[in-house]
Design a protein around this motif. Structure first.
Motif, PDB file in Angstrom:
ATOM      1  N   LEU A   1      40.418  42.249  28.557  1.00 24.35           N
ATOM      2  CA  LEU A   1      39.672  43.435  28.964  1.00 24.35           C
ATOM      3  C   LEU A   1      40.245  44.693  28.315  1.00 24.35           C
ATOM      4  N   THR A   2      39.417  45.728  28.228  1.00 26.39           N
ATOM      5  CA  THR A   2      39.835  47.015  27.690  1.00 26.39           C
ATOM      6  C   THR A   2      39.691  48.094  28.764  1.00 26.39           C
ATOM      7  N   VAL A   3      40.233  49.260  28.489  1.00 23.07           N
ATOM      8  CA  VAL A   3      40.072  50.399  29.390  1.00 23.07           C
ATOM      9  C   VAL A   3      38.589  50.709  29.587  1.00 23.07           C
ATOM     10  N   THR A   4      37.811  50.590  28.520  1.00 19.23           N
ATOM     11  CA  THR A   4      36.372  50.855  28.621  1.00 19.23           C
ATOM     12  C   THR A   4      35.691  49.913  29.605  1.00 19.23           C
ATOM     13  N   ASP A   5      36.127  48.673  29.655  1.00 20.77           N
ATOM     14  CA  ASP A   5      35.561  47.721  30.618  1.00 20.77           C
ATOM     15  C   ASP A   5      35.792  48.216  32.051  1.00 20.77           C
ATOM     16  N   LEU A   6      36.987  48.695  32.327  1.00 24.71           N
ATOM     17  CA  LEU A   6      37.280  49.203  33.673  1.00 24.71           C
ATOM     18  C   LEU A   6      36.506  50.493  33.940  1.00 24.71           C
ATOM     19  N   TRP A   7      36.415  51.373  32.938  1.00 22.02           N
ATOM     20  CA  TRP A   7      35.628  52.599  33.092  1.00 22.02           C
ATOM     21  C   TRP A   7      34.196  52.280  33.492  1.00 22.02           C
TER      22      TRP A   7
ATOM     23  N   SER B   1      45.220  65.915  50.617  1.00 22.24           N
ATOM     24  CA  SER B   1      44.806  64.899  49.636  1.00 22.24           C
ATOM     25  C   SER B   1      45.976  64.044  49.143  1.00 22.24           C
ATOM     26  N   HIS B   2      45.775  62.739  49.261  1.00 25.42           N
ATOM     27  CA  HIS B   2      46.771  61.772  48.807  1.00 25.42           C
ATOM     28  C   HIS B   2      46.480  61.349  47.368  1.00 25.42           C
ATOM     29  N   ALA B   3      47.545  61.083  46.622  1.00 26.37           N
ATOM     30  CA  ALA B   3      47.431  60.520  45.279  1.00 26.37           C
ATOM     31  C   ALA B   3      48.175  59.187  45.244  1.00 26.37           C
ATOM     32  N   GLU B   4      47.701  58.284  44.391  1.00 26.71           N
ATOM     33  CA  GLU B   4      48.312  56.955  44.303  1.00 26.71           C
ATOM     34  C   GLU B   4      48.361  56.491  42.850  1.00 26.71           C
ATOM     35  N   SER B   5      49.503  55.976  42.454  1.00 27.39           N
ATOM     36  CA  SER B   5      49.643  55.311  41.164  1.00 27.39           C
ATOM     37  C   SER B   5      49.610  53.809  41.425  1.00 27.39           C
ATOM     38  N   ILE B   6      48.612  53.144  40.864  1.00 27.82           N
ATOM     39  CA  ILE B   6      48.384  51.732  41.204  1.00 27.82           C
ATOM     40  C   ILE B   6      48.420  50.879  39.935  1.00 27.82           C
ATOM     41  N   TYR B   7      49.228  49.832  39.997  1.00 27.95           N
ATOM     42  CA  TYR B   7      49.256  48.817  38.936  1.00 27.95           C
ATOM     43  C   TYR B   7      48.521  47.588  39.448  1.00 27.95           C
ATOM     44  N   ILE B   8      47.579  47.093  38.656  1.00 27.36           N
ATOM     45  CA  ILE B   8      46.846  45.888  39.039  1.00 27.36           C
ATOM     46  C   ILE B   8      46.914  44.847  37.932  1.00 27.36           C
ATOM     47  N   GLU B   9      46.882  43.608  38.339  1.00 27.05           N
ATOM     48  CA  GLU B   9      46.730  42.499  37.388  1.00 27.05           C
ATOM     49  C   GLU B   9      45.446  41.771  37.719  1.00 27.05           C
ATOM     50  N   VAL B  10      44.522  41.753  36.764  1.00 34.32           N
ATOM     51  CA  VAL B  10      43.235  41.092  36.952  1.00 34.32           C
ATOM     52  C   VAL B  10      43.334  39.637  36.500  1.00 34.32           C
TER      53      VAL B  10
ATOM     54  N   ARG C   1      44.847  53.013  32.188  1.00 36.57           N
ATOM     55  CA  ARG C   1      45.586  52.559  31.012  1.00 36.57           C
ATOM     56  C   ARG C   1      45.820  51.056  31.073  1.00 36.57           C
ATOM     57  N   LYS C   2      45.840  50.446  29.896  1.00 35.34           N
ATOM     58  CA  LYS C   2      46.206  49.031  29.831  1.00 35.34           C
ATOM     59  C   LYS C   2      47.730  48.935  29.757  1.00 35.34           C
ATOM     60  N   ASP C   3      48.294  47.979  30.489  1.00 37.28           N
ATOM     61  CA  ASP C   3      49.730  47.779  30.443  1.00 37.28           C
ATOM     62  C   ASP C   3      50.152  47.392  29.035  1.00 37.28           C
TER      63      ASP C   3
ATOM     64  N   GLY D   1      47.243  43.403  32.816  1.00 36.07           N
ATOM     65  CA  GLY D   1      47.736  44.494  33.637  1.00 36.07           C
ATOM     66  C   GLY D   1      47.115  45.836  33.273  1.00 36.07           C
ATOM     67  N   PHE D   2      46.790  46.632  34.309  1.00 36.70           N
ATOM     68  CA  PHE D   2      46.236  47.975  34.120  1.00 36.70           C
ATOM     69  C   PHE D   2      46.859  48.931  35.137  1.00 36.70           C
ATOM     70  N   HIS D   3      46.909  50.204  34.756  1.00 31.76           N
ATOM     71  CA  HIS D   3      47.401  51.259  35.627  1.00 31.76           C
ATOM     72  C   HIS D   3      46.276  52.245  35.891  1.00 31.76           C
ATOM     73  N   ILE D   4      46.128  52.661  37.148  1.00 28.21           N
ATOM     74  CA  ILE D   4      45.118  53.657  37.490  1.00 28.21           C
ATOM     75  C   ILE D   4      45.718  54.687  38.443  1.00 28.21           C
ATOM     76  N   TRP D   5      45.107  55.858  38.470  1.00 31.55           N
ATOM     77  CA  TRP D   5      45.537  56.982  39.318  1.00 31.55           C
ATOM     78  C   TRP D   5      44.374  57.303  40.248  1.00 31.55           C
ATOM     79  N   VAL D   6      44.626  57.286  41.556  1.00 29.73           N
ATOM     80  CA  VAL D   6      43.555  57.436  42.546  1.00 29.73           C
ATOM     81  C   VAL D   6      43.897  58.588  43.490  1.00 29.73           C
ATOM     82  N   VAL D   7      42.940  59.503  43.697  1.00 30.21           N
ATOM     83  CA  VAL D   7      43.156  60.678  44.539  1.00 30.21           C
ATOM     84  C   VAL D   7      41.966  60.861  45.472  1.00 30.21           C
TER      85      VAL D   7
END
Length: 348
Positions: free
Chosen positions: A265-271, A251-260, A309-311, A317-323
């Protein structure tokens, strides 16, 4: 002409790590299979593999192996794909190729079914399965891009040793034993088997996956960059990647920073978007220490997302963790999903 209700399937590379996983998943799915062939190198020919109550003898993969085959699932390495995929297509099979051999060909769809399933219908006999680290990233990014636009992606990966094959897992296991026995760790495979230098992976982190390119990025990093743009139909998307191998078996894990593109926007919007995304499971509750890990994702078909998380400095900017399991969704399951889409949508 009578429409088929069951299909002849060939699994090429049946005795390898991904091939074994494809067979295991096929055994537990209800794909309409008439006959199945397990193909491999001459070295593995003659082995018997149980499948749905029968024992199937592994055959050496040759051009004539594909006579009568409807769908061929390739996972035997790029050189084998280059040699035998055209032969399979000549015999009338549609190929789902799990190597990098055809991914960036302009006339070959590169597909993650949750993201761009409709691209499958444009195939000319070959559909490519993306790189494992790309698959899980685009599964998480595409719904966010569709909802809020996306301008930039920066990803750092934490990739399992099984991405380099079964022998690499064996080397990690041996190095753990050598280290705990206070012996010198023997390294012959990583970061790249064909390179001059090899480093131990046990209790280590290797910031190189695949060979370096002239621009200083590795081939794995460029695969993530180029494949993401192709799959998401976003040639102008800014992407940077750093790919790291860790002493994890699966299993791979990734820390990803994105700019929309959308502001405010809030974390809840992304959720909310991720909760509704096909193939994505949101596991994100910091108050209860809930987030995905490689161990918790192993053996599962989904892409898991947490740590949204919001930057702190950039409103967009937002940060997400993907596995995700690199052998399941990152390879075998995605391959089978493509085959299922071919059948269900009559795109053969």
């Amino acid at each position: 002409m009578t429409e088929k209700t069951a299909y002849n399937i060939a699994v090429v590379g049946a005795t390898g790590a991904v091939g074994k996983k494809i067979i295991q998943i096929l055994e537990n799915k209800d794909l309409p299979i008439n006959e199945i062939k397990f193909l491999s190198s001459e070295r593995s020919a003659g082995k018997k593999i149980p499948f749905k109550g029968k024992e199937i003898t592994v055959e050496a993969a040759i051009p004539d192996s594909f006579a009568g085959v409807d769908i061929a699932l390739f996972s035997a390495g790029g050189s084998v794909s280059k040699q035998l995929v055209p032969e399979a297509v000549k015999h009338g099979a549609v190929v789902v190729d799990n190597t990098s051999a055809y991914r960036m060909d302009s006339d070959v769809p590169l597909v993650v079914p949750e993201v761009n399933q409709s691209d499958i219908q444009n195939h000319q006999g070959i559909i490519a399965n993306p790189n494992c680290s790309t698959i899980q990233m685009v599964a998480a990014l595409k719904p966010l891009k569709d909802a809020y636009g996306m301008e930039r992606v920066i990803v750092s990966t934490y990739q399992a040793v099984s991405g380099a094959g079964e022998k690499a897992n064996g080397e990690l296991d041996a190095q753990i034993n050598q280290y705990t026995a206070n012996e010198e760790m023997q390294a012959e495979l990583l970061p790249v088997k064909g390179d001059e230098k090899h480093y131990p992976i046990a209790f280590n982190a290797l910031p190189q996956i695949d060979v370096f390119q002239e621009n200083g990025y590795t081939f794995e990093e460029m695969k993530m960059i180029n494949e993401t743009k192709k799959i998401m139909h976003a040639p102008g998307l800014s992407i940077a990647a750093t790919c790291v191998r860790l002493p994890i078996f699966r299993s791979h894990a990734e820390s990803i920073y994105i700019e929309v593109e959308k502001e405010g926007l809030t974390v809840t919007d992304l959720w909310n978007v991720l909760n509704d995304a096909d193939g994505v499971v949101l596991e994100d509750d910091p108050t209860e220490q809930i987030y995905p890990t490689p161990l918790s994702a192993t053996g599962k078909e989904a892409v898991f997302v947490g740590r949204v998380r919001k930057d702190l400095d950039n409103d967009k900017g937002f940060h997400i963790w993907v596995v995700s399991d690199n052998l399941v969704k990152g390879a075998a399951w995605n391959t089978i999903q493509i085959a299922a889409s071919l059948i269900q949508n009559k795109w053969l």
